[in-house]
Write a protein that holds these residues in place. Structure first.
Motif, PDB file in Angstrom:
ATOM      1  N   THR A  96      -1.509   4.235  -7.542  1.00 28.91           N
ATOM      2  CA  THR A  96      -1.797   3.260  -7.065  1.00 28.91           C
ATOM      3  C   THR A  96      -3.225   4.824  -6.602  1.00 28.91           C
ATOM      4  OG1 THR A  96      -0.535   3.987  -4.837  1.00 28.91           O
ATOM      5  CG2 THR A  96      -0.180   2.226  -6.691  1.00 28.91           C
ATOM      6  N   GLU A  97      -3.284   5.543  -6.703  1.00 31.04           N
ATOM      7  CA  GLU A  97      -4.085   6.956  -5.873  1.00 31.04           C
ATOM      8  C   GLU A  97      -5.568   6.398  -6.664  1.00 31.04           C
ATOM      9  OE1 GLU A  97      -5.531  11.105  -6.530  1.00 31.04           O
ATOM     10  OE2 GLU A  97      -3.426  10.913  -6.585  1.00 31.04           O
TER      11      GLU A  97
ATOM     12  N   THR B  92      -3.079  -6.808  -6.121  1.00 27.27           N
ATOM     13  CA  THR B  92      -3.728  -6.279  -5.125  1.00 27.27           C
ATOM     14  C   THR B  92      -2.601  -5.181  -5.041  1.00 27.27           C
ATOM     15  OG1 THR B  92      -3.043  -8.334  -3.902  1.00 27.27           O
ATOM     16  CG2 THR B  92      -5.043  -7.879  -4.408  1.00 27.27           C
TER      17      THR B  92
ATOM     18  N   THR C 230      -8.015   0.436  -3.919  1.00 26.58           N
ATOM     19  CA  THR C 230      -8.274   0.031  -2.707  1.00 26.58           C
ATOM     20  C   THR C 230      -7.336  -0.660  -2.245  1.00 26.58           C
ATOM     21  OG1 THR C 230     -10.807   0.746  -3.143  1.00 26.58           O
ATOM     22  CG2 THR C 230     -10.711  -0.160  -1.823  1.00 26.58           C
TER      23      THR C 230
ATOM     24  N   THR D 240      -8.546  -5.182  -3.169  1.00 30.41           N
ATOM     25  CA  THR D 240      -9.237  -5.456  -3.206  1.00 30.41           C
ATOM     26  C   THR D 240      -8.936  -6.161  -4.608  1.00 30.41           C
ATOM     27  OG1 THR D 240     -10.544  -3.691  -3.181  1.00 30.41           O
ATOM     28  CG2 THR D 240     -10.544  -4.068  -5.572  1.00 30.41           C
TER      29      THR D 240
ATOM     30  N   THR E 220     -10.690  -2.875 -13.371  1.00 28.31           N
ATOM     31  CA  THR E 220     -11.014  -3.766 -12.369  1.00 28.31           C
ATOM     32  C   THR E 220     -12.057  -5.115 -12.283  1.00 28.31           C
ATOM     33  OG1 THR E 220     -13.865  -2.839 -12.264  1.00 28.31           O
ATOM     34  CG2 THR E 220     -12.199  -1.791 -11.578  1.00 28.31           C
TER      35      THR E 220
ATOM     36  N   TYR F   7      -7.790  -7.554  -8.613  1.00 26.76           N
ATOM     37  CA  TYR F   7      -7.766  -5.995  -9.878  1.00 26.76           C
ATOM     38  C   TYR F   7      -7.514  -7.209 -10.595  1.00 26.76           C
ATOM     39  CZ  TYR F   7      -8.503  -1.701  -7.483  1.00 26.76           C
ATOM     40  OH  TYR F   7      -8.523  -0.440  -6.837  1.00 26.76           O
TER      41      TYR F   7
ATOM     42  N   VAL G  96       0.740  -1.485   0.030  1.00 23.22           N
ATOM     43  CA  VAL G  96       0.210   0.261  -0.114  1.00 23.22           C
ATOM     44  C   VAL G  96       1.287   1.494  -0.151  1.00 23.22           C
ATOM     45  CG1 VAL G  96      -2.010   0.963   1.263  1.00 23.22           C
ATOM     46  CG2 VAL G  96      -1.993  -1.532   1.205  1.00 23.22           C
TER      47      VAL G  96
END
Length: 166
Positions: free
Chosen positions: A137-138, A164, A141, A144, A90, A146, A62
């Motif tokens: 990465t903004e 992820t 989530t 989640t 997504t 992808y 993250v």
């Protein structure tokens, strides 16, 4: 008297060394953690002539503000016969993007031009070639799943995996 002055100088020197050491430790801790995050923000995978990615799951911390994905085509066939790319969407958008890309052609990397459902993508490459994409990465989530896939016609059904932020 001289001994007392020497002790005072020594004490001041040691205090300065201690302060400097503490500051250095803080800097190493801050930049060391960032360097580890940066290493994990650069991901790579391979794709071969057997229509397989070398992995089905990719993850980045993250803490990564940007992620770079490098795709290495380990096969031998040219891009017009067995080209591969890396496209991120997504999970919900994956199939639509893949199906719409079929008519976009090789010149558009089999991705509909201006498709806003695409988070990131590389160009189509042939055997022995490499390509990279860096994306923010903004807006993604953490936790989640992808979907990443190869948009070359007929490939996306089996050449796919999850990405992820963890």
């Amino acid at each position: 008297m001289q001994q007392k002055q020497d002790q005072t100088r020594w004490s001041k020197t040691m205090k300065n060394v201690s302060i400097f050491s503490g500051m250095l430790a803080v800097l190493i801790a801050l930049f060391g953690v960032r360097a580890v995050a940066d290493d994990h923000c650069n991901l790579s995978l391979g794709a071969a002539d057997n229509m397989q990615f070398s992995t089905k799951a990719m993850a980045a911390p993250v803490a990564c503000e940007n992620v770079t994905v490098t795709l290495n085509h380990t096969g031998v066939f040219p891009k017009n016969a067995m080209g591969h790319n890396w496209v991120l969407t997504t999970e919900a958008d994956f199939k639509g993007v893949a199906m719409d890309g079929g008519s976009a052609g090789l010149k558009n990397n089999y991705v509909k031009e201006g498709d806003t459902r695409v988070i990131a993508m590389t160009e189509i490459i042939g055997g022995g070639e490499s390509t990279s994409v860096t994306f923010s990465t903004e807006g993604l989530t953490a936790g989640t799943a992808y979907t990443f896939f190869c948009s070359f016609p007929g490939h996306w059904g089996i050449m796919k995996g999850t990405f992820t932020l963890s």
